[in-house]
Every structure is written in structure tokens, then in C-alpha cells.
Design a protein around this motif. Structure first.
Motif, PDB file in Angstrom:
ATOM      1  N   THR A   1       0.810  -1.219   0.000  1.00 31.34           N
ATOM      2  CA  THR A   1       0.000   0.000   0.000  1.00 31.34           C
ATOM      3  C   THR A   1       0.840   1.264   0.000  1.00 31.34           C
ATOM      4  N   ASN A   2       2.126   1.158   0.314  1.00 28.29           N
ATOM      5  CA  ASN A   2       2.979   2.337   0.470  1.00 28.29           C
ATOM      6  C   ASN A   2       3.722   2.652  -0.827  1.00 28.29           C
ATOM      7  N   PRO A   3       3.504   3.819  -1.424  1.00 28.27           N
ATOM      8  CA  PRO A   3       4.163   4.148  -2.688  1.00 28.27           C
ATOM      9  C   PRO A   3       5.687   4.121  -2.599  1.00 28.27           C
ATOM     10  N   ARG A   4       6.256   4.570  -1.485  1.00 28.87           N
ATOM     11  CA  ARG A   4       7.715   4.565  -1.340  1.00 28.87           C
ATOM     12  C   ARG A   4       8.255   3.147  -1.405  1.00 28.87           C
ATOM     13  N   VAL A   5       7.626   2.228  -0.678  1.00 33.24           N
ATOM     14  CA  VAL A   5       8.093   0.845  -0.673  1.00 33.24           C
ATOM     15  C   VAL A   5       7.953   0.237  -2.069  1.00 33.24           C
ATOM     16  N   ALA A   6       6.831   0.510  -2.734  1.00 32.30           N
ATOM     17  CA  ALA A   6       6.632  -0.007  -4.085  1.00 32.30           C
ATOM     18  C   ALA A   6       7.655   0.570  -5.059  1.00 32.30           C
TER      19      ALA A   6
ATOM     20  N   LEU B   1       3.800   6.691   6.904  1.00 29.30           N
ATOM     21  CA  LEU B   1       4.655   7.637   6.194  1.00 29.30           C
ATOM     22  C   LEU B   1       4.741   7.252   4.719  1.00 29.30           C
ATOM     23  N   GLY B   2       4.486   8.214   3.849  1.00 33.84           N
ATOM     24  CA  GLY B   2       4.609   7.975   2.419  1.00 33.84           C
ATOM     25  C   GLY B   2       3.290   7.776   1.708  1.00 33.84           C
ATOM     26  N   ILE B   3       2.195   7.585   2.444  1.00 32.10           N
ATOM     27  CA  ILE B   3       0.892   7.397   1.819  1.00 32.10           C
ATOM     28  C   ILE B   3       0.149   8.726   1.791  1.00 32.10           C
ATOM     29  N   PRO B   4      -0.228   9.229   0.614  1.00 33.93           N
ATOM     30  CA  PRO B   4      -0.946  10.510   0.540  1.00 33.93           C
ATOM     31  C   PRO B   4      -2.235  10.470   1.359  1.00 33.93           C
ATOM     32  N   PRO B   5      -2.558  11.562   2.032  1.00 31.39           N
ATOM     33  CA  PRO B   5      -3.767  11.576   2.858  1.00 31.39           C
ATOM     34  C   PRO B   5      -5.053  11.604   2.041  1.00 31.39           C
ATOM     35  N   VAL B   6      -4.985  12.044   0.792  1.00 31.10           N
ATOM     36  CA  VAL B   6      -6.165  12.092  -0.079  1.00 31.10           C
ATOM     37  C   VAL B   6      -6.227  10.798  -0.885  1.00 31.10           C
ATOM     38  N   PHE B   7      -7.344  10.095  -0.789  1.00 28.35           N
ATOM     39  CA  PHE B   7      -7.499   8.783  -1.409  1.00 28.35           C
ATOM     40  C   PHE B   7      -7.225   8.822  -2.912  1.00 28.35           C
ATOM     41  N   GLU B   8      -7.759   9.814  -3.598  1.00 27.38           N
ATOM     42  CA  GLU B   8      -7.568   9.911  -5.046  1.00 27.38           C
ATOM     43  C   GLU B   8      -6.100  10.088  -5.400  1.00 27.38           C
TER      44      GLU B   8
ATOM     45  N   VAL C   1       6.799  10.671 -10.478  1.00 28.28           N
ATOM     46  CA  VAL C   1       6.285   9.794  -9.420  1.00 28.28           C
ATOM     47  C   VAL C   1       7.130   9.928  -8.161  1.00 28.28           C
ATOM     48  N   GLU C   2       8.434   9.935  -8.330  1.00 31.76           N
ATOM     49  CA  GLU C   2       9.316  10.059  -7.165  1.00 31.76           C
ATOM     50  C   GLU C   2       9.095  11.392  -6.451  1.00 31.76           C
ATOM     51  N   HIS C   3       8.920  12.457  -7.228  1.00 29.49           N
ATOM     52  CA  HIS C   3       8.701  13.783  -6.632  1.00 29.49           C
ATOM     53  C   HIS C   3       7.411  13.803  -5.814  1.00 29.49           C
ATOM     54  N   ARG C   4       6.369  13.163  -6.315  1.00 35.88           N
ATOM     55  CA  ARG C   4       5.104  13.126  -5.574  1.00 35.88           C
ATOM     56  C   ARG C   4       5.243  12.335  -4.276  1.00 35.88           C
ATOM     57  N   ILE C   5       6.017  11.270  -4.308  1.00 37.99           N
ATOM     58  CA  ILE C   5       6.274  10.508  -3.080  1.00 37.99           C
ATOM     59  C   ILE C   5       7.046  11.364  -2.081  1.00 37.99           C
ATOM     60  N   GLN C   6       8.069  12.070  -2.563  1.00 34.76           N
ATOM     61  CA  GLN C   6       8.873  12.930  -1.676  1.00 34.76           C
ATOM     62  C   GLN C   6       8.024  14.044  -1.076  1.00 34.76           C
TER      63      GLN C   6
END
Length: 448
Positions: free
Chosen positions: A189-194, A274-281, A251-256
Motif C-alpha cells: 500500500t505504500n508508494p515509497r516501498v513499491a 509515512l509515504g501514503i498521501p492523505p487524499v485517497f484519489e 512519481v518520485e517527486h510526488r512521493i517525496q
């Protein structure tokens, strides 16, 4: 004729400190692909499964007409621009999700059998059992040529132990993918880990952590390799590489940005790691973009994506739906509740449609990624209100590298096993040889 100054193997990486960045399909790879019986204009097919929970409002999903002139009901409307890439299959059933007695646990049964057609064992302990899933049969074959045999992504937190529903382990609703009948694969579920799984050097987590501490891009670490490569490529391939790297950088910039916000305003991130955007979309689009990069760089050809898990209690206040999704799915045929449920169904489809749009806009060989993928979008229930795993909602997107004939509504004989379609999809991506049966399958689905 395209003339390049070098010939590259298909598995070409840019390497640096903590990074191993696979490249997209380039014209310079044509000699290597020819040796494999392919050309740059004929890339491999990819396969993906996108899941939405708690069923759909079928009357707003299923077309009233079959064949090529099918109508697009409300939930399908976001896919209108790609109608020629869309195949609707109706009439399919997953009998393993049916109740054999008065026991509870319909969501666990439905999710647990969705891609295997095998009944989930009712247990809260470690002795879980369902069935090997379609994606993993595909991974057995397609995964031989990619760094990752398969990729599992999700948008809701999951807990893999204990009882989630009626004596069924949480494992059944927290993953779609089973490597074997007793081995569920965790969904990330975590974009950074993915991101680091896709582009980090295996076993070099320390280097990746050090890189993050100094706020460097993963692309900084591969700059020397990149400069050497670009000097050998023809202009068309240089543009392809630059566009791909721009997508990785975005993509990396959005994760950062998400990580920095969590550090600066921790009170806003209390409910998300940490790393998961608070907005679902935002979270959904980021994870879909990661999947697009994985397909584009041929890091994997097989994926499962869980937009939300079965029994999801997420409320969609931005849609005017303050009730939990699971609660509103039990609408009792009340018009107001069905309208709210339809809004959620539409929203989920719009998230998927954005991904489809990105696939369509991404070159792949002589076509686009959408031309060379088969995505199955669906749910475990035809009727979420009554937990009925019959007349399942099924939408296929893509051309499967020319192996699928899209642009149709195929009305199968009612209660045709869903696993018949699964076997056919394996055939379409070249992974069906030797797989004669899955779950309750009775053969292949004709005319797909």
C-alpha cells in the motif's frame, strides 16, 4: 529503416548507488528481441486484475445490448473514450463464493475465491487455504523474463492475522493473489516501498535510506550510466528514454512531497503510514502510475490492484456519501442508498479510467501500452446487497498485443464459471499451456 548506433539487450538497466532502473522498450533493442522471436513493434502482452469491493449496482454497469453496438451505462461512462478497447463479459459466476450453509463470512469467501474459483477454508488461524490464483499461473510463465514475477498493490491498510469476518482469517480479504493454495501474497500500500521495489538495487536498502536522507533523486545515482547510454542512442530512443525518466521523476517527486508533508505536519498523517498521501484519489493515482512504470519498463508483466478491500468501511464524503461503503452497499433497494453506492462505483471507475488514459498515451512498440495489456476490472459479487457471486461485473480493457478482440459485450450463458474466462486470459497472454482447470472451470470461454 531505423538506424541506431548500438544494439541493447532487452534487460538493460541504469545502475547507481541503491538504484537499478530498467529501461522501456527501445528501437535499439530490436536485434535482441528478434533473437527471441519478437520485434520492437511486437512487445509482449501484460496482464492485470483490478478489484473493487462490496459489489456494484449492476443495472448501472451491465449494457442492455450485446455485440459491438452495446450501450455504456453510467458506471462504464468514464471508459467511453476507450470503447474500442473495452470488452464487457456478463453472465459469469464464482460458485465458490456461495454459502453452503448459514455460516457468515460472505465477503471473505467472495474475495478469497475471486481469482482462483476455490472455496476459502473457514479458519481464524494459520491453516488458511484457498487456491492458486490466475495471476500466479501467468507469473509462472511471464515472470521468467522480468525482474519481478508479479506485483501486488492496494490502497487500504491490511492486517494479515486473526478473524476479520465470521470466523474467516483476514488473509482472505487483504490480498487477491495466492502463490499456492496456502500462500497468500501481501499487497503493498505504500508508494515509497513499491517505488524502491521497482527501482532500488536488490539488497541495498542502506544505500537507498542514505540517498533519501540527503533528498536525492534515484535518478541522480544513475546519471553516469545514463550519460553513457544517451551517447549511443538514436534521437528517437533518446526521446523515449527522456520521457520515461520524466515519468519516473514525477512519481518520485510526488512521493517525496508526501513524505515531507508528513514530516512537517504530522498531525495530518495520523491515519496513514509515512509515504501514503492523505487524499485517497492522490494515493490511487500514484499507485496506478507506479504500475504503469512497472509495465513500461518491463519490470513485471503481471499485477493485481485492490482499489479497496472487501468489507471496506471507507466513507466518501467528497461524493456526498458520509456512510461507510460496506454499509451503503446493503442498500435494501432503497433509491437513495443505491444512488450513493453508484456514486462510489463511478468514482472507482474514474480512478481506473485515469490509468487507462495513461496507458493509452504511453508508447509501446508500434502501439501503446493499452494495446498490449489485458486488464480485468471487477468485483466478487454481482449483487453486493445480497452477497450474490453470480452475474459478476467484468470489464476487460486492452488488446493483449493483438490477441484480444475488444469493443464488444459478450453475453455468456448465465452462470458460466468465471474461471473459464481465467483460463482464456491465460491463453491470450501465452501462459495457458498445461493449465487445464482452475476452480470450477468447465473449459475455455469461447469467442473471447
Amino acid at each position: 529503416m531505423i538506424i541506431t548506433r548500438t544494439a541493447l539487450p532487452r534487460r538493460t538497466f541504469l545502475r547507481g548507488a541503491g538504484a537499478a532502473l530498467a529501461l522501456p522498450l527501445l528501437d535499439a533493442m530490436a536485434p535482441a528481441l528478434s533473437a527471441l522471436g519478437r520485434t520492437a513493434a511486437a512487445p509482449p502482452a501484460r496482464l492485470g486484475f483490478v478489484f473493487v469491493p462490496n459489489g456494484l449496482i449492476l443495472r448501472e454497469f451491465l449494457p442492455q445490448t450485446a455485440g459491438r453496438d452495446f450501450d455504456l451505462p453510467r458506471i462504464l461512462a468514464p471508459l467511453a473514450p476507450w470503447r474500442d478497447h473495452l470488452t464487457i463479459v456478463s453472465g459469469l459466476a464464482n460458485a465458490a463464493g456461495d454459502a453452503l450453509d448459514a455460516s457468515s463470512g460472505p465477503h471473505s469467501r467472495g474475495s478469497g475465491c475471486w481469482l482462483s474459483g476455490m472455496r476459502a477454508r473457514r479458519t481464524e488461524g494459520a491453516d488458511i487455504e484457498a487456491g492458486k490464483t490466475i495471476d500466479q499461473y501467468a507469473a509462472d510463465v511471464l515472470g521468467r523474463e522480468t525482474p519481478l514475477a508479479s506485483l501486488q498493490l492496494a490502497l487500504e491498510p491490511n492486517f494479515m492475522t486473526g478473524n476479520c469476518e465470521g470466523g474467516y482469517s483476514c488473509a482472505y480479504i487483504n490480498t487477491l493473489s495466492w502463490r499456492t493454495a496456502t500462500l497468500p501474497l501481501p499487497m503493498e500500500t505504500n508508494p515509497r516501498v513499491a517505488f524502491e521495489r521497482l527501482f532500488g538495487e536488490p539488497g541495498d536498502a542502506a544505500a537507498r535510506r542514505a540517498q533519501r536522507k540527503i533528498d536525492r533523486s534515484i535518478l541522480d545515482g544513475v546519471s553516469e550510466d545514463l550519460a553513457r547510454l544517451q551517447a549511443t542512442l538514436a534521437p528517437t530512443d533518446q526521446r523515449t528514454v527522456n520521457e520515461y525518466l520524466d515519468a519516473v521523476r514525477d512519481v518520485e517527486h510526488r512521493i517525496q512531497q508526501t513524505e515531507r508533508r508528513a514530516a512537517d505536519e504530522p498531525e495530518l498523517e495520523q491515519d496513514a503510514p509515512l509515504g501514503i498521501p492523505p487524499v485517497f484519489e492522490d494515493h490511487a493515482r500514484l499507485m496506478f502510475d507506479l504500475l504503469l512504470l512497472a509495465y513500461r519498463a518491463d519490470v513485471t508483466r503481471v499485477a493485481t490492484f485492490q482499489i479497496a478491500r472487501e468489507l471496506s468501511h471507507r466513507a466518501y464524503t467528497e461524493l456526498g456519501v458520509p456512510e461507510a461503503h460496506h454499509d451503503i452497499s446493503h442498500h435494501g433497494n432503497r433509491a437513495e442508498a443505491m444512488e450513493k453506492n453508484t456514486r462510489i462505483n463511478e468514482f472507482h471507475m474514474s480512478l481506473f479510467a485515469h490509468f487507462v488514459e495513461r496507458l493509452h498515451a504511453t508508447p509501446d512498440g508500434d502501439g501503446s501500452l493499452l494495446d498490449n495489456v489485458i486488464l480485468l476490472y471487477g468485483a466478487a459479487f454481482g449483487d453486493g446487497n445480497l452477497h450474490v457471486p453470480h452475474n459478476l461485473p467484468v470489464a476487460l480493457l486492452g488488446g493483449g498485443a493483438g490477441r484480444l478482440r475488444p469493443g464488444r459485450h459478450i453475453a455468456a450463458t448465465f452462470d458460466t464459471p468465471f474461471m473459464n474466462l481465467g483460463l482464456s486470459l491465460l491463453d491470450k497472454v501465452g501462459a495457458g499451456r498445461g493449465v487445464e482447470r482452475m476452480g470450477d472451470s468447465t473449459g475455455r470461454l469461447a469467442d473471447i
